[in-house]
Design an enzyme around this catalytic site. Structure first.
Site, PDB file in Angstrom:
ATOM      1  CB  THR A   1       4.987   2.255  -1.797  1.00  0.00           C
ATOM      2  OG1 THR A   1       3.906   1.967  -1.989  1.00  0.00           O
ATOM      3  CG2 THR A   1       5.951   1.558  -0.804  1.00  0.00           C
TER       4      THR A   1
ATOM      5  CB  ALA B   1     -18.364  -3.995 -18.126  1.00  0.00           C
TER       6      ALA B   1
ATOM      7  CB  CYS C   1      -3.649  -0.033  -4.874  1.00  0.00           C
ATOM      8  SG  CYS C   1      -3.343   0.627  -3.259  1.00  0.00           S
TER       9      CYS C   1
HETATM   10  P1  NAD Z   1      -1.695   8.026   2.384  1.00  0.00           P
HETATM   11  O1  NAD Z   1      -0.500   8.030   1.513  1.00  0.00           O
HETATM   12  O2  NAD Z   1      -2.595   8.375   2.626  1.00  0.00           O
HETATM   13  O3  NAD Z   1      -0.988   7.848   3.955  1.00  0.00           O
HETATM   14  C1  NAD Z   1       0.715   7.516   3.495  1.00  0.00           C
HETATM   15  C2  NAD Z   1       1.393   8.477   4.831  1.00  0.00           C
HETATM   16  O4  NAD Z   1       2.715   9.021   5.266  1.00  0.00           O
HETATM   17  C3  NAD Z   1       1.399   9.962   4.604  1.00  0.00           C
HETATM   18  O5  NAD Z   1      -0.114  10.699   6.024  1.00  0.00           O
HETATM   19  C4  NAD Z   1       2.505  11.159   5.182  1.00  0.00           C
HETATM   20  O6  NAD Z   1       2.252  11.522   5.628  1.00  0.00           O
HETATM   21  C5  NAD Z   1       2.817   9.649   6.071  1.00  0.00           C
HETATM   22  N1  NAD Z   1       4.759   9.671   6.560  1.00  0.00           N
HETATM   23  C6  NAD Z   1       5.527   9.630   4.841  1.00  0.00           C
HETATM   24  N2  NAD Z   1       6.821   9.154   5.531  1.00  0.00           N
HETATM   25  C7  NAD Z   1       5.991   9.116   6.389  1.00  0.00           C
HETATM   26  C8  NAD Z   1       7.566   9.575   7.844  1.00  0.00           C
HETATM   27  N3  NAD Z   1       9.003   9.140   7.079  1.00  0.00           N
HETATM   28  N4  NAD Z   1       6.755   9.421   8.843  1.00  0.00           N
HETATM   29  C9  NAD Z   1       5.847   9.621   9.497  1.00  0.00           C
HETATM   30  N5  NAD Z   1       5.209   9.808   8.490  1.00  0.00           N
HETATM   31  C10 NAD Z   1       5.221   9.728   6.998  1.00  0.00           C
HETATM   32  O7  NAD Z   1      -0.431   6.283   1.883  1.00  0.00           O
HETATM   33  P2  NAD Z   1      -1.542   5.475   1.817  1.00  0.00           P
HETATM   34  O8  NAD Z   1      -3.458   4.814   0.744  1.00  0.00           O
HETATM   35  O9  NAD Z   1      -2.251   4.605   3.383  1.00  0.00           O
HETATM   36  O10 NAD Z   1      -1.256   4.049   1.488  1.00  0.00           O
HETATM   37  C11 NAD Z   1       0.578   3.017   2.084  1.00  0.00           C
HETATM   38  C12 NAD Z   1       1.120   2.310   1.855  1.00  0.00           C
HETATM   39  O11 NAD Z   1      -0.132   1.211   1.734  1.00  0.00           O
HETATM   40  C13 NAD Z   1       0.745   2.239   0.113  1.00  0.00           C
HETATM   41  O12 NAD Z   1       2.398   1.322  -0.071  1.00  0.00           O
HETATM   42  C14 NAD Z   1      -0.005   1.403  -0.002  1.00  0.00           C
HETATM   43  O13 NAD Z   1       0.278   1.095  -1.295  1.00  0.00           O
HETATM   44  C15 NAD Z   1      -0.320   0.593   0.385  1.00  0.00           C
HETATM   45  N6  NAD Z   1      -1.939  -0.162   0.516  1.00  0.00           N
HETATM   46  C16 NAD Z   1      -2.949   0.554   0.428  1.00  0.00           C
HETATM   47  C17 NAD Z   1      -4.004   0.399   0.080  1.00  0.00           C
HETATM   48  C18 NAD Z   1      -5.624   1.791  -0.567  1.00  0.00           C
HETATM   49  O14 NAD Z   1      -6.447   1.039   0.009  1.00  0.00           O
HETATM   50  N7  NAD Z   1      -5.123   3.295   0.351  1.00  0.00           N
HETATM   51  C19 NAD Z   1      -4.510  -1.009   0.570  1.00  0.00           C
HETATM   52  C20 NAD Z   1      -3.401  -1.625   0.799  1.00  0.00           C
HETATM   53  C21 NAD Z   1      -2.490  -1.312   0.757  1.00  0.00           C
END
Ligand code: NAD
Length: 436
Positions: A86, A255, A263
């Site tokens: 997102t 700091a 995020c």
């Molecule tokens: P990311 O980009 O690493 O992974 C997302 C994955 O989703 C990608 O591999 C993409 O190819 C896949 N994808 C997208 N559309 C798809 C579909 N229709 N079908 C199948 N696969 C699809 O992202 P992330 O870092 O894992 O973050 C995911 C969510 O979790 C975000 O909303 C983020 O804010 C939240 N989040 C992330 C973290 C973090 O530390 N990275 C921590 C807490 C929450």
């Protein structure tokens, strides 16, 4: 329980592997064939400590599978988690929900029997309502419930965070969905992790409130650090002095060069937009966003100042590119602004990072990459620590001093004590340590 993760990135893959480790049968889906191919071949598409072993164990025990084919994985599932990205929407900074809604449409068509659809992605208040509407419209006969279950894991410690969370937040309406969610998280409940069951909108907002609060804490100590430099105080000691107060707590009071990562920057911005749209602007967070943005560029100026006010034609060595240690994630890393700022001032930048170089390459122009910290420092007029990887915590200053063109260290993470660096004849600049 049969669980399907849609999206196998930092959150989807870790959550999927951990759910499998709890004993559930998990399928991780991703639309990126490269990621799935790698996983099927036993290679991790991301760097996260311990993930390769956890995945291998659960694949071997037939509890964890990978596919690009969403429909069969959804048809079989008791719960389908949406864990897609997102990012910030270009132009206005609101969360871009394209991937979430696309996933919802694909899931809708594949549903069979009662299924709980869980948004694990960080999504603005009201997204669950829209996901529900999309699914109902695409498949009017489907039996489903939409639940919000935001994820709080930290990259670099993701498995431990997932298995030993401070709390689990589940936003839902309806008993049937609650039964499924409690069953999925039962192993953690047995470990006494607090489970907060709230309304869906409350759960969605809780995630943004948590990230905005942590970003505020970091920004607060960064501004105190600036003041320390001006008035001859030491921010490390101020942090300790306030952090020992239980009402404040010691974490997120280091700091540094400003928060980054996948995020905090996007989530603070999205919260600002949500609040403005709701007619209740959160001015505190608006300021945090602005202060943090300015800070990243200000760090380049700090380096330039440490180099005598000009870096044109100078070789500057940067240690650490990822937004924090123990990840390969380069999204919104402060290193990007700092390096660009130095290049804009005419510096030639050479960099080293233990895991982030491949992800950094497409994001940075004209940077040379070194094979380790010492190769990076060779011939440089300044060495800048941007990310506090363990590999940079015990550098051999005598060796560095012999190979550098000038003995200048800029430590943007306060890894070292001034005396120990200065003893080796280095000019040392750190953050918020105005004493001495
Ligand atoms: P990311 O980009 O690493 O992974 C997302 C994955 O989703 C990608 O591999 C993409 O190819 C896949 N994808 C997208 N559309 C798809 C579909 N229709 N079908 C199948 N696969 C699809 O992202 P992330 O870092 O894992 O973050 C995911 C969510 O979790 C975000 O909303 C983020 O804010 C939240 N989040 C992330 C973290 C973090 O530390 N990275 C921590 C807490 C929450």
């Amino acid at each position: 329980m049969r669980v399907t993760m849609v999206g196998s990135g930092y959150v989807g893959l870790v959550s999927g592997a951990c759910f499998a480790d709890f004993g559930h049968t998990v399928t991780c889906v991703d639309k990126d064939p490269g990621k799935i191919e790698a996983l099927l071949a036993g290679r991790m598409p991301i760097f996260e400590p311990g993930l390769d072993a956890l995945v291998a164990t659960n694949v071997a025990q037939n509890r964890l599978a990978f596919t690009t084919d969403l429909a069969p994985a959804v048809a079989d599932a008791d719960a389908v988690f949406i864990a897609v990205g997102t990012p910030s929407r270009r132009g206005d900074g609101f969360a871009d929900l394209t991937y979430v809604f696309q996933a919802a449409r694909e899931i809708a068509k594949a549903l069979t029997g009662f299924t709980v659809i869980v948004t694990k992605s960080t999504v603005p208040v009201g997204t669950g309502d829209e996901v529900e509407r999309i699914i109902r419209e695409a498949n009017p006969d489907a039996e489903f419930a939409v639940v919000s279950n935001p994820e709080f894991l930290r990259e670099g410690a993701a498995i431990d965070d997932f298995k030993r969370p401070d709390r689990i937040v589940i936003g839902l309406e309806g008993e049937r969905a609650e039964t499924v969610m409690r069953e999925i998280y039962r192993p953690l409940y047995l470990n006494q992790a607090p489970i907060l069951v709230t309304g869906r909108r409350t759960a969605e907002l809780t995630k943004y409130a948590a990230n905005a609060f942590l970003a505020t804490k970091i920004t607060f100590i960064n501004e105190i650090a600036d003041l320390c430099e001006q008035v001859g105080a030491d921010v490390q000691q101020v942090s300790r002095g306030i952090g020992l107060d239980n009402r404040i707590g010691a974490k997120f009071l280091h700091a540094g060069p400003g928060y980054g990562g996948s995020c905090f920057p996007k989530d603070t911005l999205a919260l600002v937009k949500t609040a403005q749209d709701a007619g209740t602007p959160i001015r505190l967070v608006e300021t945090v966003v602005a202060v943090n943005d300015q800070r990243k560029r200000a760090m380049a100026r700090k380096v330039i100042l440490a180099c005598g006010g000009a870096v044109r034609g100078k070789r500057i060595a940067v240690l650490g590119l990822t937004f924090k240690p123990n990840t390969d994630d380069m999204r919104d890393s402060p290193a990007l602004s700092i390096i660009t700022g130095l290049q804009d001032a005419g510096a030639e930048v050479i960099a080293y990072d233990p895991e982030g170089i491949e992800q950094a390459r497409p994001l940075l122009d004209k940077v040379t990459y070194a094979a380790d910290a010492y190769a990076c420092a060779e011939g440089a007029e300044a060495l800048v620590i941007v990310t506090e990887w363990n590999a940079f915590r015990a550098l051999d200053f005598a060796r560095l001093g012999r190979s550098m063109a000038a003995k200048v260290l800029v430590d943007l993470r306060n890894v070292y004590r001034p005396e120990e660096v200065e003893r080796h004849g280095f000019a040392y600049t750190s953050v918020g340590r105005g004493e001495g």
